[in-house]
Design an enzyme around this catalytic site. Structure first.
Site, PDB file in Angstrom:
ATOM      1  CD  GLN A 156       6.852  13.966   7.966  1.00 55.18           C
ATOM      2  OE1 GLN A 156       6.326  13.104   7.270  1.00 55.18           O
ATOM      3  NE2 GLN A 156       6.525  15.253   7.868  1.00 55.18           N
ATOM      4  CG  HIS A 161       2.710   9.083  11.008  1.00 54.64           C
ATOM      5  ND1 HIS A 161       1.728   8.729  10.106  1.00 54.64           N
ATOM      6  CD2 HIS A 161       2.070   9.228  12.198  1.00 54.64           C
ATOM      7  CE1 HIS A 161       0.557   8.663  10.726  1.00 54.64           C
ATOM      8  NE2 HIS A 161       0.750   8.959  12.000  1.00 54.64           N
ATOM      9  CG  HIS A 179       1.588   5.898   1.658  1.00 60.13           C
ATOM     10  ND1 HIS A 179       1.883   5.001   2.657  1.00 60.13           N
ATOM     11  CD2 HIS A 179       1.023   6.964   2.288  1.00 60.13           C
ATOM     12  CE1 HIS A 179       1.535   5.513   3.832  1.00 60.13           C
ATOM     13  NE2 HIS A 179       0.997   6.701   3.633  1.00 60.13           N
ATOM     14  CG  HIS A 224      -3.361   5.489   5.963  1.00 55.24           C
ATOM     15  ND1 HIS A 224      -3.791   6.550   6.733  1.00 55.24           N
ATOM     16  CD2 HIS A 224      -2.121   5.834   5.530  1.00 55.24           C
ATOM     17  CE1 HIS A 224      -2.854   7.488   6.776  1.00 55.24           C
ATOM     18  NE2 HIS A 224      -1.847   7.082   6.039  1.00 55.24           N
TER      19      HIS A 224
END
Length: 396
Positions: free
Chosen positions: A144, A146, A217, A219
Site C-alpha cells: 500500500q 499513500h 508514526h 504527521h
C-alpha cells in the site's frame, strides 16, 4: 567414450555450482506497476500471490521518495482486497478515480513492514524471519502506497511510479517468527495546544514475545511517541522517538525485553498543534495519526492472532480510563513526553497563544459546549468575557 564421460562429469559439476544453495538469499521486488495517481492523498494497493512453499523474509529495502510517497505499508493477507494489479485502497476514493476501490485485504490482514520519511533498509536479527506463503495464513503480499504529491504524474510531465520494496528472502526455515504489533488512537487535537494521545491494552496472548524494534508514526504535529511494557506496576521503555526523524524501525531502547501474558502495553503520542483549527485523526496528510509499532519475534512458528491495540483517543479516552488493570500512573517515567535530546518534557494543556483576540473566533468555533463554558468562566474572572457573550448564549 572418454570424451563422453568427461562431458558428463563437467556437466554435473557446472550444474552443481550453478544451482543456488537452499539458504541463498533471493530478492523479490514488490513495486507499483508504473501507476499514475492523479489526486493527492490517493492510497493505491498492489498485490502478489505467494508460492505453495513457504518463503522467509529477512530484510526490507525501500524504494520510494518521501516527496512523493507519504508512507508505504506491507500487508500479509489471506486474500487480497482485489485480484486486479492495482486498486484504490484508501478513504479518498472518488467517482472520478481511474482505480476500482476495495480494502487492502479481504481477509487475514497483518502488517509486516512500514516506511515513511526516507527511512533506510531493515535487516532482521539472526534466525528471525517473517514466514509467508506455504502453510501460513499469508497467501498474498499487498503493498500500500499513500501518495502525497502527484504533480509528476500530471501533464506536462505525465510520469509514472514504481515505488515499493525489495524483499530479502530465503527458503530455509528459521527458528524464530517475526510479527508486528500496532498501537494507535483516534481522536482530535485542539487548536493552539499540546495534547497527549494515549492507548493501552492488557497483553492477553498466551505467547511470550520478544520486542526487538519499534517505529513511531505521526504527521507534522507529533513531537515524541513513546511505548512501554508495564509489569507489576513497573514501567519499562520499549522505545521513544521524535516522529519527525526518519520513520524507520529502531532498536528497542531496553534490550532483551519480553512481554508475557498479564503485562500491559501502553503508548503515547505527544502532539503540538500550533494551528488555529482542530486537527483530527484521519487518512490525509492534513489530518494526523498516532501510531507506535512493535516488531517482535517468538520462538517457534506461531505468532499472535490479535496484533492491534487502539483506543478512541482524546477527548474521550486517556490512560486514566484504562480498565483492564493497574497502570500505576503515579509511577510512570518522567520521560514519557520528553523528546530525545531535549531536557524539558512537554506538558499537556492550552498554549497562551490560544487566548489571543486575533484567533479567538477560530478557537471558539472548535470548542465543545462544556469547554466553552469553562473558558467563559475563566475569562469572566479576568474581565475579558464580553466578546464571548454572543457565542456562549448563541446556542452552544
Amino acid at each position: 567414450m572418454a570424451l563422453v564421460v568427461i562431458s558428463l562429469v563437467l556437466g554435473l559439476c557446472v550444474g552443481a555450482f550453478s544451482a543456488p544453495a537452499p539458504d541463498t538469499p533471493k530478492q523479490i521486488d514488490l513495486l507499483m506497476p508504473h501507476v499514475q495517481p492523479k489526486v493527492p492523498d490517493t492510497y493505491l494497493c498492489h498485490g502478489m500471490k505467494l508460492n505453495s512453499s513457504a518463503t522467509y523474509i529477512t530484510g526490507f529495502i525501500p524504494n520510494a521518495n518521501m516527496n512523493i510517497a507519504h508512507h508505504m505499508l506491507l500487508y500479509g493477507c489471506t486474500s487480497p482486497g482485489m485480484k486486479k494489479p492495482v486498486w484504490n485502497c484508501g478513504e479518498m476514493a472518488s467517482d472520478s478515480s481511474m482505480f476500482d476501490t476495495a480494502p487492502t485485504c479481504a481477509s487475514g490482514a497483518k502488517i509486516l513492514y512500514a516506511w515513511a520519511m526516507d527511512a533506510p533498509s531493515l535487516s532482521l536479527p539472526k534466525d528471525v524471519a517473517f514466514a509467508v506463503g506455504g502453510d501460513t495464513d499469508i497467501k498474498y503480499l499487498v503493498l500500500q502506497v499513500h501518495y502525497k504529491n502527484v504533480t509528476t504524474f500530471l501533464p506536462p510531465q505525465n510520469g509514472n511510479d514504481t515505488s515499493g520494496l525489495n524483499l530479502i528472502t530465503q527458503k530455509n526455515k528459521l527458528p524464530r517468527r517475526a510479527g508486528v504489533y500496532l498501537m494507535g488512537t483516534g481522536g482530535r487535537i485542539k487548536p493552539k495546544s499540546t495534547v497527549f494521545m494515549e492507548t493501552a491494552c492488557k497483553f492477553d496472548s498466551n505467547l511470550e514475545i520478544h520486542p526487538f524494534a519499534f517505529r513511531t508514526h505521526t504527521h507534522t504535529l507529533g513531537r515524541v511517541v513513546s511505548g512501554y511494557r508495564i509489569r507489576d506496576g513497573k514501567w519499562t521503555e520499549i522505545g521513544r522517538m521524535n516522529p519527525q526523524k526518519p520513520q524507520m524501525f529502531y532498536n528497542v531502547t531496553t534490550p532483551n525485553l519480553t512481554v508475557k501474558p498479564g503485562d500491559i502495553l501502553a503508548a503515547r503520542c505527544t502532539m503540538l498543534n500550533d494551528r488555529d483549527t482542530t486537527v483530527n485523526i484521519g487518512a490525509t496528510q492534513n489530518d494526523e495519526m498516532c501510531n507506535f509499532y512493535i516488531m517482535y519475534y517468538v520462538d517457534g512458528k506461531t505468532i499472535m492472532d490479535d496484533n492491534y491495540c487502539f483506543t478512541s483517543g482524546p477527548p474521550n479516552w486517556s490512560w486514566e480510563n484504562f480498565g483492564q488493570g493497574d497502570l500505576a500512573l503515579e509511577d510512570m517515567p518522567d520521560t514519557v513526553s520528553l523528546p530525545p535530546g531535549s531536557s524539558e518534557p512537554l506538558e499537556e494543556g492550552k498554549d497562551d497563544v490560544a487566548r489571543d483576540d486575533e484567533s479567538l473566533e477560530s478557537i471558539l468555533d472548535n470548542l465543545q459546549p462544556r469547554e466553552l463554558e469553562e473558558l467563559y468562566e475563566e475569562l469572566a474572572e479576568e474581565g475579558k468575557d464580553n466578546d464571548l457573550n454572543g457565542y456562549y448564549y448563541g446556542g452552544y
